[in-house]
Design a protein around this motif. Structure first.
Motif, short mmCIF file in Angstrom:
data_model
loop_
_atom_site.label_atom_id
_atom_site.label_comp_id
_atom_site.label_asym_id
_atom_site.label_seq_id
_atom_site.Cartn_x
_atom_site.Cartn_y
_atom_site.Cartn_z
N LYS A 69 7.55 7.03 5.15
CA LYS A 69 6.33 7.86 5.11
C LYS A 69 5.13 7.07 4.62
O LYS A 69 3.99 7.44 4.87
CB LYS A 69 6.56 9.08 4.22
N ALA A 70 5.36 5.99 3.89
CA ALA A 70 4.24 5.18 3.38
C ALA A 70 4.22 3.81 4.04
O ALA A 70 3.64 2.85 3.51
CB ALA A 70 4.35 5.05 1.87
N LYS A 119 8.02 -0.16 12.72
CA LYS A 119 6.55 -0.04 12.65
C LYS A 119 5.94 -0.93 11.57
O LYS A 119 4.84 -1.45 11.73
CB LYS A 119 6.15 1.43 12.41
N ALA A 170 3.24 -2.25 4.65
CA ALA A 170 1.78 -2.15 4.85
C ALA A 170 1.00 -2.47 3.58
O ALA A 170 -0.14 -2.08 3.43
CB ALA A 170 1.41 -0.77 5.38
N ALA A 219 0.71 -3.47 -0.87
CA ALA A 219 0.96 -2.82 -2.15
C ALA A 219 0.55 -1.36 -1.98
O ALA A 219 -0.22 -1.02 -1.08
CB ALA A 219 0.12 -3.49 -3.22
N ASP A 220 1.10 -0.49 -2.81
CA ASP A 220 0.82 0.94 -2.67
C ASP A 220 -0.58 1.25 -3.21
O ASP A 220 -0.82 1.22 -4.41
CB ASP A 220 1.88 1.75 -3.42
N ILE A 221 -1.49 1.50 -2.27
CA ILE A 221 -2.90 1.68 -2.64
C ILE A 221 -3.06 2.93 -3.50
O ILE A 221 -3.85 2.94 -4.46
CB ILE A 221 -3.78 1.80 -1.37
N LYS A 222 -2.26 3.97 -3.21
CA LYS A 222 -2.39 5.22 -3.98
C LYS A 222 -1.96 5.00 -5.43
O LYS A 222 -2.54 5.58 -6.35
CB LYS A 222 -1.56 6.33 -3.33
N PHE A 275 2.61 -6.67 -10.93
CA PHE A 275 3.24 -7.43 -9.85
C PHE A 275 3.79 -8.79 -10.22
O PHE A 275 4.28 -9.51 -9.36
CB PHE A 275 2.33 -7.55 -8.62
N GLY A 280 0.21 -7.03 0.43
CA GLY A 280 1.44 -7.37 -0.28
C GLY A 280 2.63 -7.53 0.66
O GLY A 280 3.58 -8.25 0.36
N GLU A 312 -7.10 -6.99 1.98
CA GLU A 312 -7.55 -6.52 0.66
C GLU A 312 -9.06 -6.47 0.53
O GLU A 312 -9.61 -5.62 -0.18
CB GLU A 312 -6.98 -7.42 -0.45
N GLY A 319 -3.26 -10.37 -4.25
CA GLY A 319 -2.87 -10.49 -5.65
C GLY A 319 -1.40 -10.83 -5.86
O GLY A 319 -0.92 -10.89 -6.98
N1 CO8 Z 1 -0.37 2.08 0.31
C1 CO8 Z 1 -0.08 3.40 0.25
N2 CO8 Z 1 0.11 4.14 1.36
C2 CO8 Z 1 0.02 3.55 2.56
C3 CO8 Z 1 -0.28 2.19 2.70
C4 CO8 Z 1 -0.47 1.44 1.50
N3 CO8 Z 1 -0.71 0.10 1.52
N4 CO8 Z 1 -0.33 1.87 4.01
C5 CO8 Z 1 -0.07 3.01 4.67
N5 CO8 Z 1 0.14 4.03 3.81
C6 CO8 Z 1 0.47 5.43 4.10
C7 CO8 Z 1 -0.77 6.16 4.62
O1 CO8 Z 1 -1.57 6.58 3.54
C8 CO8 Z 1 -0.13 7.30 5.38
O2 CO8 Z 1 0.29 8.27 4.45
P1 CO8 Z 1 -0.12 9.84 4.66
O3 CO8 Z 1 0.57 10.22 5.93
O4 CO8 Z 1 0.44 10.51 3.44
O5 CO8 Z 1 -1.58 9.87 4.78
C9 CO8 Z 1 1.12 6.67 5.97
O6 CO8 Z 1 1.38 5.50 5.20
C10 CO8 Z 1 0.94 6.25 7.41
O7 CO8 Z 1 -0.19 5.41 7.49
P2 CO8 Z 1 -1.39 5.64 8.55
O8 CO8 Z 1 -1.52 7.07 8.88
O9 CO8 Z 1 -2.60 4.94 8.03
O10 CO8 Z 1 -0.77 4.86 9.82
P3 CO8 Z 1 -1.58 4.17 11.00
O11 CO8 Z 1 -0.58 3.84 12.05
O12 CO8 Z 1 -2.75 5.01 11.41
O13 CO8 Z 1 -2.18 2.81 10.38
C11 CO8 Z 1 -2.10 0.78 9.05
C12 CO8 Z 1 -1.33 1.78 9.96
C13 CO8 Z 1 -3.16 0.04 9.89
C14 CO8 Z 1 -1.08 -0.21 8.53
C15 CO8 Z 1 -2.81 1.55 7.91
O14 CO8 Z 1 -1.86 2.39 7.28
C16 CO8 Z 1 -3.41 0.66 6.86
O15 CO8 Z 1 -4.46 0.08 7.07
N6 CO8 Z 1 -2.76 0.56 5.67
C17 CO8 Z 1 -3.27 -0.16 4.52
C18 CO8 Z 1 -3.15 -1.63 4.74
C19 CO8 Z 1 -3.73 -2.37 3.54
O16 CO8 Z 1 -4.90 -2.29 3.24
N7 CO8 Z 1 -2.88 -3.13 2.86
C20 CO8 Z 1 -3.28 -3.89 1.70
C21 CO8 Z 1 -3.04 -3.12 0.47
S1 CO8 Z 1 -3.69 -3.94 -0.97
C22 CO8 Z 1 -2.53 -5.08 -1.34
O17 CO8 Z 1 -1.52 -5.18 -0.71
C23 CO8 Z 1 -2.82 -5.97 -2.48
C24 CO8 Z 1 -1.57 -6.76 -2.84
C25 CO8 Z 1 -1.69 -7.45 -4.12
C26 CO8 Z 1 -1.94 -6.53 -5.25
C27 CO8 Z 1 -1.66 -7.23 -6.51
C28 CO8 Z 1 -2.35 -6.54 -7.65
C29 CO8 Z 1 -2.27 -7.38 -8.90
#
Ligand code: CO8
Length: 256
Positions: free
Chosen positions: A22-23, A58, A62, A64-67, A83, A107, A130, A138
């Protein structure tokens, strides 16, 4: 036992599958702890010679968990060394093969790059987006991506947040093998099985030697390699491997 991953053993291969559909396999704290715990257990097992790390069709992951991250502060992240736990994965000695299908973002890309062998297809999407969230990689992305693909492509990806498909990633040196979409997991398993069939001691030392190239100078790295090479002549597997060659038979390694 685990909530966010599935684990199984196939022959001498330990398989870890991220399982938060789901995430899109976003890597929250709990998932990180489970992946590291499962990999550590496989690493310690004499029955396991290689690990496969996989996601879903799929998404490998995707990011780290942004939420979970959204409400963090500088001090809360600093206090928990957010992390840093992932460092334990890179310290494991058992070779890790990543089967990277779909999105490997943030991540997720960084986790894939912690593996030793990356298998992907033209549909795999690597990215460090990011910058779109007002942050930077990160979990090692700015460092490992730059070492893997060079400054030109790393800067492009980290500054624009654009994705790189598997074809470009293979050309750039990020991907070990580019295969058909449906073959990513079977081939990752096949590679892991091949590795697990070798001398466990030699494969662990080989991993250390290649990784030394990232950590040190050429002179130091070559010296490390030479001394480690010498040390392998103290092992039963070297005696067995060379005797098997001379006797024209398959080597029967000790796997420990
Ligand atoms: N975190 C939390 N939830 C996520 C994430 C994520 N990274 N990616 C997807 N989800 C969730 C969505 O919120 C959605 O949940 P809901 O149905 O409850 O709204 C579900 O997964 C499905 O996602 P989408 O509806 O967005 O699916 P799409 O097919 O439309 O899009 C994408 C797919 C393009 C992958 C899109 O989900 C996206 O852009 N995701 C975020 C990608 C991103 O920005 N990743 C980087 C995150 S930051 C990070 O990783 C930093 C790492 C280092 C941190 C270290 C800190 C010290």
């Amino acid at each position: 036992m685990y909530e966010n991953i599935l684990t199984e053993t196939r022959g001498r291969v330990g398989v870890i599958t991220l399982n938060r559909p789901k995430a899109l396999n976003a890597l929250n704290e709990a998932t990180m702890r489970e992946v590291v715990a499962a990999a550590t257990e496989f690493d310690a097992s004499p029955e396991v010679g290689a690990i496969v790390l996989a996601g879903s069709e799929k998404a490998f992951a995707a990011g780290a968990d942004i939420k979970e991250m959204a409400q963090q502060s500088y001090t809360s992240m600093y206090a928990s060394d957010w992390f840093a736990h992932w460092d334990r994965l890179t310290a494991l000695r058992t070779p890790i093969v990543a089967a990277v299908r779909g999105y490997a973002l943030g991540g997720g890309c960084e986790l894939a790059m912690m593996a030793d062998v990356l298998v992907a297809s033209e549909n795999t999407k690597f990215g460090q987006p990011e910058i779109n969230l007002g942050i930077i990689p990160g979990m090692g992305g700015s460092q490992r991506l730059t070492r893997a693909v060079g400054k030109a492509k790393a800067m492009d990806m980290v500054l624009t947040g654009r994705m790189m498909d598997g074809v470009e990633a293979e050309r750039a040196g990020l991907v070990s093998r580019l295969v058909d979409d449906k073959q990513i997991l079977p081939i990752a398993l096949e590679i892991a099985e091949t590795i697990a069939g070798k001398s466990k001691h030699a494969s662990q030392v080989a991993k250390e030697a290649v990784n030394a190239a990232f950590e040190t100078t050429l002179t130091q790295g070559v010296l490390f390699e030479r001394r480690t090479f010498h040390s392998l002549f103290a092992t039963e597997d070297q005696k067995e491997g060379m005797a098997a060659f001379v006797e024209k038979r398959k080597a029967d390694f000790k796997h420990r």
